[in-house]
Design a protein around this motif. Structure first.
Motif, PDB file in Angstrom:
ATOM      1  N   PHE B  59       0.868  -1.164   0.000  1.00 44.95           N
ATOM      2  CA  PHE B  59       0.000   0.000   0.000  1.00 44.95           C
ATOM      3  C   PHE B  59       0.909   1.219   0.000  1.00 44.95           C
ATOM      4  O   PHE B  59       1.928   1.218   0.677  1.00 44.95           O
ATOM      5  CB  PHE B  59      -0.871  -0.036   1.257  1.00 44.95           C
ATOM      6  N   PRO B  60       0.576   2.274  -0.774  1.00 45.49           N
ATOM      7  CA  PRO B  60       1.448   3.451  -0.803  1.00 45.49           C
ATOM      8  C   PRO B  60       1.709   3.995   0.600  1.00 45.49           C
ATOM      9  O   PRO B  60       0.889   3.834   1.495  1.00 45.49           O
ATOM     10  CB  PRO B  60       0.648   4.465  -1.620  1.00 45.49           C
ATOM     11  N   GLY B  61       2.859   4.644   0.757  1.00 41.31           N
ATOM     12  CA  GLY B  61       3.245   5.127   2.070  1.00 41.31           C
ATOM     13  C   GLY B  61       4.168   4.125   2.709  1.00 41.31           C
ATOM     14  O   GLY B  61       4.367   3.036   2.189  1.00 41.31           O
ATOM     15  N   GLY B  62       4.737   4.469   3.847  1.00 42.48           N
ATOM     16  CA  GLY B  62       5.822   3.654   4.352  1.00 42.48           C
ATOM     17  C   GLY B  62       5.515   2.746   5.517  1.00 42.48           C
ATOM     18  O   GLY B  62       6.419   2.134   6.075  1.00 42.48           O
ATOM     19  N   THR B 252       7.160  21.469 -17.294  1.00 43.45           N
ATOM     20  CA  THR B 252       5.939  20.931 -17.896  1.00 43.45           C
ATOM     21  C   THR B 252       5.193  19.962 -16.992  1.00 43.45           C
ATOM     22  O   THR B 252       4.023  19.685 -17.229  1.00 43.45           O
ATOM     23  CB  THR B 252       6.253  20.177 -19.202  1.00 43.45           C
ATOM     24  N   GLY B 253       5.864  19.423 -15.970  1.00 41.55           N
ATOM     25  CA  GLY B 253       5.204  18.439 -15.116  1.00 41.55           C
ATOM     26  C   GLY B 253       4.721  17.232 -15.907  1.00 41.55           C
ATOM     27  O   GLY B 253       3.748  16.590 -15.535  1.00 41.55           O
ATOM     28  N   GLY B 254       5.375  16.949 -17.027  1.00 38.16           N
ATOM     29  CA  GLY B 254       5.003  15.772 -17.822  1.00 38.16           C
ATOM     30  C   GLY B 254       3.978  16.084 -18.907  1.00 38.16           C
ATOM     31  O   GLY B 254       3.753  15.283 -19.794  1.00 38.16           O
ATOM     32  N   ARG B 269       7.656  10.393 -10.188  1.00 40.64           N
ATOM     33  CA  ARG B 269       6.285  10.710  -9.787  1.00 40.64           C
ATOM     34  C   ARG B 269       5.630   9.513  -9.089  1.00 40.64           C
ATOM     35  O   ARG B 269       4.979   9.652  -8.069  1.00 40.64           O
ATOM     36  CB  ARG B 269       5.480  11.114 -11.032  1.00 40.64           C
ATOM     37  N   ALA B 273       5.725  11.194  -5.554  1.00 38.88           N
ATOM     38  CA  ALA B 273       4.467  11.936  -5.492  1.00 38.88           C
ATOM     39  C   ALA B 273       3.332  10.985  -5.095  1.00 38.88           C
ATOM     40  O   ALA B 273       2.543  11.290  -4.216  1.00 38.88           O
ATOM     41  CB  ALA B 273       4.175  12.600  -6.825  1.00 38.88           C
ATOM     42  N   TYR B 274       3.273   9.823  -5.733  1.00 31.21           N
ATOM     43  CA  TYR B 274       2.181   8.888  -5.440  1.00 31.21           C
ATOM     44  C   TYR B 274       2.518   7.928  -4.294  1.00 31.21           C
ATOM     45  O   TYR B 274       1.660   7.211  -3.816  1.00 31.21           O
ATOM     46  CB  TYR B 274       1.825   8.076  -6.692  1.00 31.21           C
ATOM     47  N   GLY B 275       3.776   7.885  -3.893  1.00 31.34           N
ATOM     48  CA  GLY B 275       4.160   7.031  -2.774  1.00 31.34           C
ATOM     49  C   GLY B 275       4.187   5.542  -3.097  1.00 31.34           C
ATOM     50  O   GLY B 275       4.275   4.714  -2.191  1.00 31.34           O
ATOM     51  N   SER B 276       4.122   5.154  -4.405  1.00 32.89           N
ATOM     52  CA  SER B 276       4.160   3.729  -4.760  1.00 32.89           C
ATOM     53  C   SER B 276       5.607   3.315  -5.029  1.00 32.89           C
ATOM     54  O   SER B 276       6.027   3.222  -6.171  1.00 32.89           O
ATOM     55  CB  SER B 276       3.312   3.459  -5.996  1.00 32.89           C
ATOM     56  N   ARG B 277       6.333   3.070  -3.945  1.00 31.59           N
ATOM     57  CA  ARG B 277       7.769   2.817  -4.065  1.00 31.59           C
ATOM     58  C   ARG B 277       8.059   1.569  -4.914  1.00 31.59           C
ATOM     59  O   ARG B 277       8.988   1.557  -5.714  1.00 31.59           O
ATOM     60  CB  ARG B 277       8.408   2.622  -2.685  1.00 31.59           C
TER      61      ARG B 277
END
Lengths: 437, 309
Positions: B59-62, B252-254, B269, B273-277
């Motif tokens: 799950f995203p985050g640590g 441009t941020g993509g 990103r 940014a999304y935390g999906s390591r």
């Protein structure tokens, strides 16, 4: 059923009142601590994007130390852009620091789902009625409270009287019952530009979901997602297409400038270069200092639509690994609730819109609201925050959602076809949200 | 040597030699240790870490522990048309920008080793962009290429139509290439200038005697003699452009419409940014694999050329 079991567990723990400094390494769930009657002696680490000096948080912290001399606050500032990733990394260290952190309201669901916020339900749900409903709800995820709001926001339509006069335009009414329409605003802003204004109309924050979400909502659209946990992209309805088409036309017709960033909008209006601007109440103190002859009106609505305005700000959340939960709870309560609507609102020198009803009165008593336009602004702010405010969508996938939405708005601003921008973003968000399904 | 002499009290010469050899190996290892340790700590450990991490799902985050998921991350990446488009875009970007940068850098380098007046000044001017921090030059270029910025003002003054640059999907990636090359060309030129100056003058004299023209001289002498610095520049430039990040992030941020989403930016990103390591790790592994493929190809091409001549 599970909720009932958890509630029973909480009550049992509360009954035994086993005290707060539980040093176990796994995240303890709700309970195990209460807001104590007498202050413990402790040092708490607090993480914020605000600074002691520039944002004058020192005044607030000093006032807290005076009220709670045995609790020392170690205040740390992180730039806004890296606040979320810093919280992510620091809480994951499990050493309990920071004890309290500033939580961006739409990210609270994600913080709760990630296990990075402490359940505050038993300690603070009793204060529900003291807050504006949207502000309190922003801290709720799966029927539990994870953060307590300390501030709120709304948006108003400001106008430059000189530029309107030059174009022969009437001043918009300050009455919330006689709201201007976006259609009328677009026409008038174009006239003002033709009569010499550099910019006809400005949004305070171009391309940001916070600012633009109410547009489709006014037309009956969803806030952008729906379904279980709000994890299904839902922004391809006619309301969204219509709202985005209007947004794109602002730039295509030259009513709003293409190349102006959100950092440049306030100076443009304060410098007398824009006829109309939709922006938050934080513009008021700056307007008082400026030479602009200004007036204020409620944010417009689409013809045939229902008024809806942006809202939301910051809350305080607690680290589930904190070793000073009782002291942290005292700090959160003092900031959000104590001293007649929250110490944060009361002692911060700059006027900041409160999340609590009592705090709103403290806010309106500040001297930016003493002028005639200030009084208009106070009436509008009071009405919008209690009647027309729509929260940003609550979802554990908010971070991906906001990033992709903001990019979509920027694409439309740059001339992309609204329908194809919507389709591309929907596909992108579906992929980004796959991991939560 | 001096170390070997201090222990030279052994009877048999053979044994002495063997002991000396052992000593030499020992000290060799000691002196190499900092490099080897940092190679392991800074290169191998993170690489293994990234590969391992890419095989897990979390799950995203640590906070919540990851679970083993095999190749699931890779499967979901390749099932996503957006990600496949990002890979193609990254490769096309590199197939254009690397040859273009090196060709221009080579032409400028050849020009700047000629006997022209104020050559030092021109070389310095070419190198100046390299000395400006990339964040600063991106901000400056962003302002210059703003739809209402100075470059469009000049274009309008000359009677042209203002260009969208970073705001149109058709021009944004090309604009990024221009900025990256503005910085890159001066840098790579420097290596090529030193390579050119190392070519013995006699070769050119001999060519002159053989009545070789400038093109023939360039192709038959300059290029082959420049193979080593060229290979270095080609490989280093390829690596630099595969991990190009700052202009995309800042300007441009993509976007617009994903037109500047390169693999490096996408991996950043996803991870931060999304935390999906874990998913981000899979993207980094793919980026490294693609980059290595191109680098090995370059080594091979330039080596074979060397063997045939």
């Amino acid at each position: 059923m599970l909720g009932a079991v958890a509630a029973l567990g909480t009550t049992a723990l509360l009954a035994t009142a086993c005290g707060g400094s539980d040093a176990s390494s796994s995240a303890p769930s709700a309970g195990g601590w209460t807001v104590p009657v007498s202050d413990p002696t402790a040092t708490i680490n607090v993480l914020s994007h605000l600074s002691l000096k520039n944002d004058k948080m020192q005044d607030v912290i000093d006032a807290f130390q005076k009220a709670h001399p045995t609790i020392k606050v170690n205040f740390e500032t992180i730039p806004f852009d890296s606040l979320a990733s810093t919280i992510d990394a620091r809480v994951a260290n499990k050493d309990g620091s920071p004890d309290v952190y500033w939580a961006d309201q739409p990210r609270i669901s994600a913080l709760a789902a990630r296990g990075e916020a402490e359940d505050l339900t038993s300690a603070f749900s009793q204060y529900k009625d003291t807050f504006a409903p949207t502000a309190y709800d922003a801290g709720v995820y799966q029927d539990k409270l994870w953060a307590l709001p300390i501030a709120n926001s709304t948006q108003l339509l400001y106008y430059n009287k000189d530029l309107l006069k030059k174009a022969g335009l009437p001043e918009p009414s300050a009455s919330v019952d006689q709201r201007m329409t976006w259609e009328q605003l677009t026409t008038d802003a174009k006239k003002a530009k033709d009569a010499g204004a550099q910019y006809g109309f400005l949004f305070g924050q171009f391309d940001r979901y916070y600012q633009l979400e109410p547009l489709p909502v006014q037309l009956g659209g969803s806030p952008g997602a729906s379904g279980d946990g709000n994890l299904t992209p839902d922004f391809s309805s006619d309301a969204w297409v219509k709202a985005l088409t209007w947004y794109g036309s602002l730039f295509a017709d030259g009513v709003a400038p293409k190349g102006v960033t959100s950092e440049q909008t306030d100076p443009a209006f304060l410098g007398g270069r824009a006829a109309y601007m939709v922006e938050g109440p934080w513009l008021l103190p700056q307007l008082k200092e400026s030479k602009v002859d200004w007036g204020v009106a409620p944010q417009p609505v689409f013809e045939g639509g229902k008024p809806a305005t942006p809202t939301g700000s910051w809350s305080l959340a607690m680290n589930p690994f904190s070793k000073q939960k009782e002291a942290a709870a005292i700090f959160i309560k003092w900031m959000a609730v104590d001293d007649g609507g929250g110490g944060y609102i009361k002692y911060l020198p700059a006027p900041e819109l409160a999340a609590s009803t009592e705090g709103k009165q403290v806010y309106f008593a500040k001297d930016v609201f003493s002028s005639p336009q200030g009084k208009d602004a106070a009436t509008i702010i009071d009405f919008e925050t209690s009647s027309t405010a729509v929260n940003r969508i609550s979802t554990i996938g908010y971070i991906e959602f906001e990033t992709i939405m903001n990019q979509m708005f920027a694409d439309v601003r740059n001339g992309a076809d609204p329908k194809s921008a919507i389709d591309a973003s929907t596909a992108q968000l579906k992929t980004a949200w796959q991991k939560y399904q | 040597m001096s170390v070997a002499r201090t222990t030279a009290d052994r009877p048999a010469p053979l044994r002495r030699r063997r002991a000396g050899r052992r000593q030499e190996l020992f000290w060799g290892a000691v002196f190499l240790a900092p490099v080897l340790v940092s190679l392991v700590v800074l290169r191998i450990v993170p690489a293994v870490g990234a590969i391992t991490s890419s095989l897990y799902k979390a799950f995203p985050g640590g906070i919540i522990p990851a679970t083993y998921a095999g190749l699931a991350n890779y499967r979901s990446l390749f099932a996503d048309p957006g990600f496949n488009a990002t890979i193609v875009r990254t490769i096309v970007f590199n197939l254009i920008i690397n040859p273009a940068q090196i060709l221009v850098a080579l032409l400028v380098a050849v020009l700047l080793v000629q006997r022209i007046p104020l050559v030092g000044l021109w070389r310095t001017l070419m190198f100046v962009p390299v000395t400006i921090p990339i964040v600063g030059s991106c901000i400056a270029w962003g302002a210059a290429l703003n739809p209402e910025g100075p470059v469009n003002a000049i274009i309008s003054a000359l009677g042209g139509d203002p260009q969208p640059f970073f705001t149109s999907p058709g021009q944004a990636l090309a604009s990024i290439m221009v900025i990256a090359s503005w910085i890159g060309i001066g840098y790579w030129m420097l290596f090529l200038v030193s390579g050119l100056q190392a070519i013995p003058e006699e070769l050119y004299d001999a060519a002159k005697i053989d009545r070789a023209g400038p093109v023939r001289t360039f192709l038959s002498i300059t290029i082959p003699m420049l193979r080593r610095p060229l290979l270095f520049v080609l490989v280093a430039d390829t690596v630099a452009n595969f991990v190009l990040f700052v202009p995309v992030q800042l300007l441009t941020g993509g976007g617009p419409q994903s037109s500047t989403t390169l693999l490096m930016f996408e991996a950043y990103r996803t991870s931060f940014a999304y935390g999906s390591r874990n998913l981000g790790a899979a993207q980094v592994v793919l980026l490294t694999a693609i980059m290595l493929f191109f680098v090995l190809l370059q080594f091979r091409l330039l080596r074979e050329e060397g063997e045939s001549s």
